[in-house]
Design an enzyme around this catalytic site. Structure first.
Site: not given
Length: 519
Positions: A207, A260-262, A265, A283, A317, A414
């Protein structure tokens, strides 16, 4: 029925680009005909409509991947054959590098000269120097690296202290893998995910980000041309809240890999736990520090710090968004850094002189400008940049903030843009404490000509990757991943293979007879 292709005007000419879902080696519309629009970040104009995967489409893609895993791939395709196909895919990507780079520039905003292969990956006298590969060149190299691994994935024979028995292990492909990739490196993240999974014998439902779907779909044409069996790789662009959600919760997906973003995640981990406890690798985000000590080569340190925050427009990142400089050299270093920042050309991504194109989307553009305004209000001082570049497109001036404090949002969170927070320290211990004062731990850098100091500080920094007298350079044979809230698992290198295999232990009795009932 929705269209499954369009023709786009690129600098090299008119290029046909798929816009449908890629399932079973065919481009098809979404079952319900749903689409979304992808936008050119340089002009803010719509490029085209792309089919938007829904739950039913994810079901079809997963079924195709499962069938391929049980019939034409997985244990049914030898590693040597898998390797040949991956090598062929790499050759085709290299052949089409220019078109892919131009398409990436259109959809993502990344400068063509950065996106295509055989480009500089470092600075020399403030200028890009040839000799290293960026996105597409590195992606080709990544595919070739894992193609070489495809027939070298094996287990162990283990002594069990019994003359009539032995044990051995097998590393078997984990199965159907959902792979959710971000918008900042659409091609490179595609390669990082696809290459080890294919080498291990897994099948894939990919995706791509709804912001940058076009190159992932274009690569699917190469999948067919390379000769991969239907269903081995499927591509289902769609909204994260729909397609990503369905993939993460799917009961017939054995593993999800996400970059992607935490925040997202965490949602994927929850989905894995609430569904079938599928394996997860993540990651995630970062707020990476660069430490500049008084013994450092200041000109080189400034080059690396510049690269660390302006490469890919700061949408990285591992962006070195916090730089801490020893007090004895702070003023001199700041002068050097500002001079180099002011040399960064922001503009048209098709211009060979451009180093920074636009940010990827209106949402990201507004987010970064919001952080800049908040930094100003919090009392940080803008040294250079500090706003929009031009009046059209999502361009932002590379920005340096000084007079920062640890509690400012620009220091803690971030930003994912070309915004640098510049601080000062007196002692090595203070530098380490400042660097580690974050919930993230993806990357960190230090600059010093004191070898003992380099060893001490690199050991003390809490990050999955530490660069010494350089920054942001990665190698396909070296693992990459985070500490703390920057992720779980490792990509690249031999370590990435562990993400896509399950270890089976076989206990083999070739001589002992069991008496029953036992005496």
């Amino acid at each position: 029925m929705s269209k499954v292709s369009t023709t786009l005007a690129l600098p090299t000419g008119q290029v046909a680009v798929p816009t449908g879902l890629f399932i079973n080696n065919e481009f098809v519309p979404a079952v319900g005909g749903e689409t979304f629009q992808t936008v050119n970040p340089s002009t803010e104009e719509v490029i085209c409509a792309v089919s938007s995967a829904q739950v039913a489409d994810i079901d079809l893609a997963v079924a195709a991947a499962r069938k391929a895993f049980k019939t034409t791939w997985g244990k049914n395709c030898p590693g040597t054959e898998r390797g040949k196909l991956i090598y062929k895919l790499a050759d085709l990507m290299e052949r089409d590098a220019q078109v892919l780079a131009e398409l990436e520039a259109l959809d993502n905003g990344k400068p063509v000269k950065i996106a295509r292969c055989a480009l500089a990956h470092c600075f020399c006298a403030g200028k890009l120097r040839e000799g290293r590969d960026f996105d597409i060149g590195d992606s080709v190299a990544c595919l070739r690296y894992y193609a070489g691994w495809a027939d070298k994935i094996h287990g162990q024979t283990i002594e069990t202290n019994d003359l009539q028995k032995l044990a051995y292990t097998k590393h078997e492909p984990i199965g159907v893998c959902g792979q959710i990739i971000p918008w900042n490196y659409p091609i490179q993240m595609w390669a990082w995910k696809v290459a080890p999974a294919l080498a291990c014998g897994c099948t894939i439902v990919m995706k791509p980000s709804e912001l940058t779907p076009l190159t992932a779909l274009k690569l699917c044409e190469l999948i067919v041309e390379a000769g991969f069996p239907p269903g081995v790789i499927n591509c289902t662009p769609g909204l994260g809240s729909v397609a990503g959600h369905a993939l993460s919760y799917h009961l017939d997906v054995d593993k999800v890999a996400f970059t992607g973003s935490t925040v997202t995640g965490r949602k994927i981990m929850e989905a894995a736990a609430r569904s079938n406890l599928k394996k997860v690798t993540l990651e995630l985000g970062g707020k990476s520090p660069n430490l500049v000590f008084e013994s450092a080569d200041l000109d080189q340190a400034a080059n690396w710090c510049l690269l660390g925050i302006t490469y890919n427009m700061g949408q990285d990142c591992t962006a070195g968004s916090r730089v801490y400089v020893q007090d004895t050299i702070y003023d001199k270093f700041l002068q050097l850094l500002v001079k180099k920042f002011d040399q960064v050309k922001v503009g048209n991504p098709y211009d060979e002189k451009t180093f920074n194109g636009p940010l990827v989307s209106k949402g990201q553009f507004e987010k970064v400008l919001g952080f800049i305004e908040e930094g100003k209000k919090a009392g940080a001082k803008v040294i250079t940049g500090g706003g929009r570049e031009g009046t059209k497109g999502y361009f932002v001036k590379p920005t340096i903030f000084a007079n920062i404090s640890p509690n400012m949002r620009i220091v803690k969170e971030e930003i994912f843009g070309p915004v640098l927070s510049l601080g000062v320290f007196k002692t090595e211990a203070e530098a380490i404490a400042l660097a580690n004062a974050t919930t993230y731990g993806l990357g960190a850098g230090l600059h010093s000509n004191d070898a003992k100091q380099c060893m001490r500080v690199s050991g003390a920094l809490e990050a999955g990757t530490v660069w010494v007298n350089q920054y942001n350079l990665l190698n396909n044979n070296v693992p990459f991943g985070g500490f703390k809230q920057s992720g779980i698992g490792r990509e690249l290198g031999q370590y990435a293979l562990d993400n896509y295999t399950s270890v089976k232990a076989v206990h083999f009795n070739y001589g002992e007879e069991l008496e029953w009932p036992p005496v």
